[in-house]
Motif scaffolding. Structure first.
Motif, mmCIF file in Angstrom:
data_model
loop_
_atom_site.group_PDB
_atom_site.id
_atom_site.type_symbol
_atom_site.label_atom_id
_atom_site.label_comp_id
_atom_site.label_asym_id
_atom_site.label_seq_id
_atom_site.Cartn_x
_atom_site.Cartn_y
_atom_site.Cartn_z
ATOM 1 N N UNK A 80 -8.936 18.575 -42.189
ATOM 2 C CA UNK A 80 -7.485 18.726 -42.265
ATOM 3 C C UNK A 80 -6.891 18.929 -40.876
ATOM 4 N N UNK A 81 -6.069 17.975 -40.443
ATOM 5 C CA UNK A 81 -5.369 18.135 -39.163
ATOM 6 C C UNK A 81 -3.873 17.890 -39.303
ATOM 7 N N UNK A 82 -3.413 17.468 -40.469
ATOM 8 C CA UNK A 82 -2.017 17.105 -40.587
ATOM 9 C C UNK A 82 -1.312 17.643 -41.806
ATOM 10 N N UNK A 83 -1.881 18.654 -42.463
ATOM 11 C CA UNK A 83 -1.199 19.218 -43.623
ATOM 12 C C UNK A 83 0.077 19.923 -43.174
ATOM 13 N N UNK A 84 0.927 20.198 -44.116
ATOM 14 C CA UNK A 84 2.203 20.853 -43.808
ATOM 15 C C UNK A 84 1.971 22.182 -43.107
ATOM 16 N N UNK A 85 1.007 22.933 -43.576
ATOM 17 C CA UNK A 85 0.692 24.246 -43.001
ATOM 18 C C UNK A 85 0.295 24.111 -41.520
ATOM 19 N N UNK A 107 2.322 35.342 -41.373
ATOM 20 C CA UNK A 107 1.241 35.174 -40.406
ATOM 21 C C UNK A 107 1.747 34.656 -39.061
ATOM 22 N N UNK A 108 2.754 33.756 -39.103
ATOM 23 C CA UNK A 108 3.297 33.182 -37.867
ATOM 24 C C UNK A 108 4.375 34.061 -37.237
ATOM 25 N N UNK A 146 5.538 28.411 -52.982
ATOM 26 C CA UNK A 146 6.275 29.587 -52.493
ATOM 27 C C UNK A 146 5.391 30.743 -52.024
ATOM 28 N N UNK A 147 4.299 31.011 -52.707
ATOM 29 C CA UNK A 147 3.461 32.146 -52.303
ATOM 30 C C UNK A 147 2.761 31.863 -50.965
ATOM 31 N N UNK A 148 2.262 30.651 -50.784
ATOM 32 C CA UNK A 148 1.627 30.283 -49.515
ATOM 33 C C UNK A 148 2.665 30.237 -48.395
ATOM 34 N N UNK A 149 3.887 29.842 -48.726
ATOM 35 C CA UNK A 149 4.986 29.823 -47.745
ATOM 36 C C UNK A 149 5.244 31.230 -47.202
ATOM 37 N N UNK A 150 5.359 32.206 -48.109
ATOM 38 C CA UNK A 150 5.613 33.580 -47.674
ATOM 39 C C UNK A 150 4.465 34.111 -46.814
#
Length: 89
Positions: A21-26, A84-85, A75-79
């Motif tokens: 994975x090098x280009x996922x949204x995250x 984290x950032x 939404x949960x991963x977004x929060x």
């Protein structure tokens, strides 16, 4: 193809979801955040660098669009990601 920038490679390694994975949204959001922080520091020193300021605004807009998409998708991963950032939303 390997990433040449070691800082970018470290960010990809930290935020990737799978082995290739090098280009996922995250990952894209994390890389853009690093570039935004770097350019912000540059602009603190060189206040009249308007070309860089314009590029920074484009990066902020692109990151905002990706964050909006990610908040709708997961939404949960977004929060968790903005925590984290250290992004204020």
């Amino acid at each position: 193809m390997a990433v040449k920038n070691p800082r970018k490679a470290a960010i990809i390694e930290k935020f990737r979801e799978g082995e290739s994975d090098t280009g996922s949204t995250r990952v894209q959001i994390a890389v853009l955040t690093d570039r935004i922080v770097h350019l912000t520091e540059h602009l603190k020193k060189y206040k009249k660098d308007y070309a860089t300021r314009r590029g920074l605004l484009r990066l902020v807009g692109r990151r905002k669009a990706l964050l909006d998409y990610y908040s709708r998708k997961n939404p949960s991963a977004y929060r968790e990601l903005i925590q984290e950032l250290g992004i204020r939303r």
